[in-house]
Design a protein around this motif. Structure first.
Motif, PDB file in Angstrom:
ATOM      1  N   ALA A 250       0.825  -1.207   0.000  1.00 54.97           N
ATOM      2  CA  ALA A 250       0.000   0.000   0.000  1.00 54.97           C
ATOM      3  C   ALA A 250       0.861   1.260   0.000  1.00 54.97           C
ATOM      4  CB  ALA A 250      -0.932  -0.006   1.207  1.00 54.97           C
ATOM      5  N   ILE A 251       2.026   1.177   0.641  1.00 52.66           N
ATOM      6  CA  ILE A 251       2.942   2.319   0.670  1.00 52.66           C
ATOM      7  C   ILE A 251       3.659   2.471  -0.663  1.00 52.66           C
ATOM      8  CG2 ILE A 251       5.025   3.259   1.761  1.00 52.66           C
ATOM      9  CD1 ILE A 251       4.137   1.826   4.340  1.00 52.66           C
ATOM     10  N   TRP A 252       4.126   1.350  -1.224  1.00 52.24           N
ATOM     11  CA  TRP A 252       4.927   1.396  -2.440  1.00 52.24           C
ATOM     12  C   TRP A 252       4.101   1.437  -3.723  1.00 52.24           C
ATOM     13  CZ3 TRP A 252       8.040  -3.290  -0.241  1.00 52.24           C
ATOM     14  CH2 TRP A 252       8.872  -2.827   0.789  1.00 52.24           C
ATOM     15  N   GLY A 253       2.864   0.962  -3.664  1.00 51.05           N
ATOM     16  CA  GLY A 253       2.040   0.878  -4.860  1.00 51.05           C
ATOM     17  C   GLY A 253       1.907  -0.565  -5.326  1.00 51.05           C
ATOM     18  N   ALA A 254       0.818  -0.845  -6.045  1.00 52.26           N
ATOM     19  CA  ALA A 254       0.544  -2.206  -6.506  1.00 52.26           C
ATOM     20  C   ALA A 254       1.449  -2.572  -7.677  1.00 52.26           C
ATOM     21  CB  ALA A 254      -0.922  -2.331  -6.912  1.00 52.26           C
ATOM     22  N   GLY A 255       1.734  -3.869  -7.785  1.00 51.91           N
ATOM     23  CA  GLY A 255       2.570  -4.377  -8.872  1.00 51.91           C
ATOM     24  C   GLY A 255       3.334  -5.598  -8.417  1.00 51.91           C
TER      25      GLY A 255
END
Length: 294
Positions: free
Chosen positions: A134-139
């Protein structure tokens, strides 16, 4: 009578091991040969063929976008297994470095490292991974990094326990008295002796990692569409559960079969080595008992 029963038990376990290895090899081979075996392009959208049933052109039918389910399943096998192996191998390397350092050095170094591991273990593994993503972004890259950070702690604690036991053995003490360097001691005496137990743990853990990857992809934090992946396929098919349940059942069965085979193989190998009770999915089911882990 006891000896005869023991013979049958050993033979039965060997048969189970052979069957599991053959089935796992078939699944892995299908994933590797996906470009050859897949009858269609896994990401080709053709709305004129959406939600079709099984046919010669589409052996398992098509999804809501007209994509071949079998082709996506085969390529999804490749994606899921590649990610699982990447995560597990990275965790093993990190776990070896951290666990060997803590177990062999002992004292304050061991205490500091283990307290750091305890801080990570204080949170549910999947929840912590979701928080990091959630902090870094989805992927898939962010998912892999989050799972590596979370999972490597289990390996570190497990390996630290074994190393703490091994360094007290007479042959290790003798090698230390002879002036063997710690690095050489690790390579020649300690790591080779913990590899059998580590192999069983890895066999069990790959199944858990596959489920974690599928779970994160299912909620949209892992592999992103249109890349085929088992959890993402289940997510895409959830809206058609009543009308076209195969969209969820087919990838779900693949996850079930893969995880079940890996767990059966790991448990069987653990029973033969006498390690089943001491190795319980690296603390996921019960606290790790090997080597006096705190």
């Amino acid at each position: 009578m006891d000896s005869i029963r023991q013979i049958f038990l050993v033979a039965g376990r060997q048969r189970i091991i052979v069957i599991c290895v053959l089935l796992l090899s078939a699944i892995v081979l299908a994933g590797l040969l996906a470009p050859i075996l897949a009858p269609n392009d896994p990401v080709l959208v053709d709305l004129s063929h959406k939600l079709e049933g099984p046919s010669a052109q589409f052996p398992l039918g098509t999804d809501q976008l007209g994509r071949c389910i079998l082709s996506r399943l085969l390529y999804g096998t490749q994606v899921s297994l590649s990610l699982a192996l990447l995560i597990v191998c990275s965790c093993v390397v990190l776990g070896l470095v951290i666990g060997c350092l803590a177990g062999y050095a002992g004292g304050k170094i061991d205490s500091i490292i283990m307290r750091g591991c305890d801080a990570v273990l204080a949170f549910p593994a999947l929840i912590l991974a979701i928080s990091l993503i959630a902090i870094w972004g989805a992927g898939w890259k962010q998912m892999a990094l989050a799972l590596i950070i979370v999972q490597s702690v289990y390996y570190a604690r497990f390996i630290r326990g074994i190393v703490s036991n091994l360094k007290q053995q007479n042959y290790i003490v003798a090698a230390r008295i002879c002036g063997t360097s710690p690095f050489r001691m690790m390579l020649r005496h300690i790591i080779p002796n913990l590899l059998p137990s580590l192999f069983i743990v890895v066999t069990l853990e790959i199944g858990w990692v596959i489920m974690d990857i599928s779970a994160l992809s299912f909620i949209g934090l892992g592999v992103q569409s249109p890349t085929p992946e088992w959890g993402a396929m289940i997510n895409e098919g959830k809206s058609f559960l009543r009308s076209h349940p195969r969209l969820m059942i087919v990838p779900g069965l693949m996850i079930f079969c893969m995880v079940a085979l890996l767990n059966i193989l790991g448990e069987t190998l653990g029973e033969r080595k006498g390690l089943t009770k001491s190795i319980r999915k690296i603390g996921r089911v019960s606290e790790q008992k090997v080597g006096g882990t705190r």
